[in-house]
Design a protein around this motif. Sequence first.
Motif, PDB file in Angstrom:
ATOM      1  N   PRO A  14      36.473  47.295  41.786  1.00  0.00           N
ATOM      2  CA  PRO A  14      35.428  47.307  42.810  1.00  0.00           C
ATOM      3  C   PRO A  14      35.647  48.295  43.960  1.00  0.00           C
ATOM      4  O   PRO A  14      34.758  48.482  44.774  1.00  0.00           O
ATOM      5  CB  PRO A  14      35.439  45.865  43.340  1.00  0.00           C
ATOM      6  CG  PRO A  14      36.837  45.414  43.121  1.00  0.00           C
ATOM      7  CD  PRO A  14      37.291  46.086  41.850  1.00  0.00           C
ATOM      8  N   LYS A  82      35.901  42.640  33.337  1.00  0.00           N
ATOM      9  CA  LYS A  82      34.757  42.289  34.193  1.00  0.00           C
ATOM     10  C   LYS A  82      35.076  41.189  35.199  1.00  0.00           C
ATOM     11  O   LYS A  82      34.192  40.497  35.667  1.00  0.00           O
ATOM     12  CB  LYS A  82      33.540  41.934  33.344  1.00  0.00           C
ATOM     13  CG  LYS A  82      33.053  43.128  32.541  1.00  0.00           C
ATOM     14  CD  LYS A  82      31.611  43.044  32.251  1.00  0.00           C
ATOM     15  CE  LYS A  82      31.233  44.320  31.515  1.00  0.00           C
ATOM     16  NZ  LYS A  82      29.884  44.656  31.623  1.00  0.00           N
ATOM     17  N   LYS A  83      36.357  41.032  35.527  1.00  0.00           N
ATOM     18  CA  LYS A  83      36.775  40.124  36.592  1.00  0.00           C
ATOM     19  C   LYS A  83      37.333  40.977  37.724  1.00  0.00           C
ATOM     20  O   LYS A  83      37.261  42.194  37.687  1.00  0.00           O
ATOM     21  CB  LYS A  83      37.799  39.128  36.065  1.00  0.00           C
ATOM     22  CG  LYS A  83      37.194  38.214  35.001  1.00  0.00           C
ATOM     23  CD  LYS A  83      38.097  37.102  34.603  1.00  0.00           C
ATOM     24  CE  LYS A  83      37.351  36.236  33.575  1.00  0.00           C
ATOM     25  NZ  LYS A  83      38.109  35.075  33.218  1.00  0.00           N
ATOM     26  N   THR A  84      37.910  40.357  38.736  1.00  0.00           N
ATOM     27  CA  THR A  84      38.513  41.081  39.848  1.00  0.00           C
ATOM     28  C   THR A  84      39.954  40.630  40.019  1.00  0.00           C
ATOM     29  O   THR A  84      40.236  39.431  39.972  1.00  0.00           O
ATOM     30  CB  THR A  84      37.728  40.838  41.159  1.00  0.00           C
ATOM     31  OG1 THR A  84      36.381  41.300  40.966  1.00  0.00           O
ATOM     32  CG2 THR A  84      38.332  41.607  42.315  1.00  0.00           C
ATOM     33  N   ARG A 144      34.279  37.842  39.072  1.00  0.00           N
ATOM     34  CA  ARG A 144      33.688  38.849  39.933  1.00  0.00           C
ATOM     35  C   ARG A 144      32.511  38.242  40.677  1.00  0.00           C
ATOM     36  O   ARG A 144      31.679  37.565  40.081  1.00  0.00           O
ATOM     37  CB  ARG A 144      33.239  40.041  39.104  1.00  0.00           C
ATOM     38  CG  ARG A 144      32.740  41.183  39.929  1.00  0.00           C
ATOM     39  CD  ARG A 144      32.615  42.436  39.116  1.00  0.00           C
ATOM     40  NE  ARG A 144      33.971  42.936  38.864  1.00  0.00           N
ATOM     41  CZ  ARG A 144      34.243  43.927  38.039  1.00  0.00           C
ATOM     42  NH1 ARG A 144      33.275  44.506  37.382  1.00  0.00           N
ATOM     43  NH2 ARG A 144      35.478  44.335  37.864  1.00  0.00           N
TER      44      ARG A 144
END
Length: 148
Positions: A14, A82-84, A144
Amino acid sequence: MAIMTAQEIMDLIPNRYPICYIDYVDDMVPEKEITATKNVTINESFFRGHFPHNPVMPGVLIIETLAQAASILILKSPRFYKKTAYLGAIHKGKFRAMVRPGDVLKLHIEMKKVRSKMGIVEATATVDGKTACSAELVFIVAERKEKI
């Protein structure tokens, strides 16, 4: 030759200007290790105040750059895609050399442990083959919150 460009990196993590520090990924063995590059230039906004007439990259930003490289490695894993990845802890942090404009910061991250929602990596930043910073970084991975 880069295996991931700056745009591909921003598609994964991000971070954005002015705090996206990875220029490209040199090499990666998914779920094991990554080597990435940060070209340090005099145009970096932090050099205006750290320090005038003696520009030095702040240590905390070297750690941030290592954390971003580690995030790329972690988030390329299918279970974390697709996570953080959030930095949870810094252990054994050592600064051994100053990083200045014109330096090419090579970042090497090696995965040590992975659990359901966390990971531990060994991180080293070098300039011309000499260690500038090393640390063990702990990450917590979460869903996310917003689309990148």
